[in-house]
Motif scaffolding. Sequence first.
Motif, short mmCIF file in Angstrom:
data_model
loop_
_atom_site.label_atom_id
_atom_site.label_comp_id
_atom_site.label_asym_id
_atom_site.label_seq_id
_atom_site.Cartn_x
_atom_site.Cartn_y
_atom_site.Cartn_z
N PHE A 50 22.13 42.93 51.52
CA PHE A 50 22.60 43.23 52.87
C PHE A 50 21.90 42.30 53.86
O PHE A 50 20.71 42.02 53.70
CB PHE A 50 22.31 44.69 53.24
N ALA A 51 22.63 41.88 54.89
CA ALA A 51 22.06 40.95 55.87
C ALA A 51 20.85 41.54 56.58
O ALA A 51 19.87 40.83 56.84
CB ALA A 51 23.13 40.55 56.89
N ASP A 52 20.90 42.82 56.90
CA ASP A 52 19.79 43.51 57.54
C ASP A 52 19.99 45.02 57.34
O ASP A 52 20.96 45.44 56.72
CB ASP A 52 19.66 43.13 59.02
N PHE A 53 19.08 45.80 57.89
CA PHE A 53 19.13 47.24 57.66
C PHE A 53 20.36 47.87 58.30
O PHE A 53 20.98 48.77 57.73
CB PHE A 53 17.84 47.90 58.15
N ASP A 54 20.76 47.41 59.48
CA ASP A 54 21.97 47.97 60.10
C ASP A 54 23.22 47.63 59.30
O ASP A 54 24.16 48.42 59.25
CB ASP A 54 22.09 47.52 61.56
N ALA A 55 23.24 46.46 58.68
CA ALA A 55 24.38 46.12 57.81
C ALA A 55 24.41 47.07 56.61
O ALA A 55 25.48 47.52 56.19
CB ALA A 55 24.27 44.67 57.34
N PHE A 56 23.25 47.38 56.07
CA PHE A 56 23.15 48.35 54.98
C PHE A 56 23.67 49.71 55.42
O PHE A 56 24.48 50.34 54.73
CB PHE A 56 21.69 48.45 54.51
N LEU A 57 23.21 50.16 56.58
CA LEU A 57 23.63 51.47 57.08
C LEU A 57 25.13 51.50 57.36
O LEU A 57 25.79 52.50 57.08
CB LEU A 57 22.84 51.84 58.34
N ALA A 58 25.67 50.41 57.90
CA ALA A 58 27.11 50.35 58.16
C ALA A 58 27.88 50.48 56.85
O ALA A 58 28.87 51.23 56.78
CB ALA A 58 27.47 49.04 58.86
N ASP A 59 27.44 49.79 55.81
CA ASP A 59 28.12 49.91 54.52
C ASP A 59 27.99 51.32 53.94
O ASP A 59 28.92 51.82 53.30
CB ASP A 59 27.59 48.87 53.53
N LEU A 60 26.85 51.95 54.16
CA LEU A 60 26.67 53.34 53.71
C LEU A 60 27.68 54.25 54.40
O LEU A 60 28.34 55.07 53.74
CB LEU A 60 25.24 53.80 54.02
N VAL A 61 27.84 54.11 55.70
CA VAL A 61 28.79 54.94 56.43
C VAL A 61 30.23 54.62 56.01
O VAL A 61 31.04 55.52 55.81
CB VAL A 61 28.61 54.78 57.96
N LEU A 62 30.53 53.34 55.83
CA LEU A 62 31.88 52.96 55.39
C LEU A 62 32.19 53.54 54.01
O LEU A 62 33.33 53.94 53.74
CB LEU A 62 32.04 51.44 55.39
N ASP A 63 31.18 53.61 53.16
CA ASP A 63 31.35 54.25 51.84
C ASP A 63 31.71 55.73 52.01
O ASP A 63 32.59 56.25 51.33
CB ASP A 63 30.06 54.09 51.02
#
Length: 195
Positions: A50-63
């Motif tokens: 993931f590019a950064d932690f917010d990108a990780f969190l965005a993918d978590l929410v999209l999941d």
Amino acid sequence: MPTGVALQDPRGLLFDAAVRVLVRDGVTGLTSRAVTIEGGVAKGVLHRHFADFDAFLADLVLDRIARVETQATALRNAAGTGAVADNLTQALMVLFEPVMVSIVVLVIARDELRTRLRAAGTARFPLVGEGAAMIAGYLRVERDHGRIASDADVDTLAPALIGAAHLLFTERKGSQPEPAAVHKVVTTVLASALR
């Protein structure tokens, strides 16, 4: 995790770890370090995927949004069977399980996360908006079956149900309300629309 050992599903492992941290420690305890410690991996694993932690969190929410969309399909397919209030009660019990409630709090707490999610095309209020769309879609199909009044405003009833249920679920830290309490909310909100 020893260095050099390939992970089978690093995204899934990190998502599962994040969910455990979020439910246990809340939004303030959810850090990239806490996630990698919980997942038993080096911190670099998260940043490799993931590019950064917010990108990780965005993918978590999209999941999680994808799970709501799957649930929406199943709920629409249940239209015409069982009792409308029972179907909606079950759907709300699944929608607002503890992980989803925690993720809604996370989305509210992080401006950058909301910005990224909106850029990805989510509802204005991610997860809650998709939940309202799920309920509205189901109510439309039930209206077509004649089990909801033909003049019922499903686009108003759905967010009313979501809002009332969300309050019911967030009032109980660590536990879900009884299905009977959720059923009462459903039947009250839909009292004039149910046939």
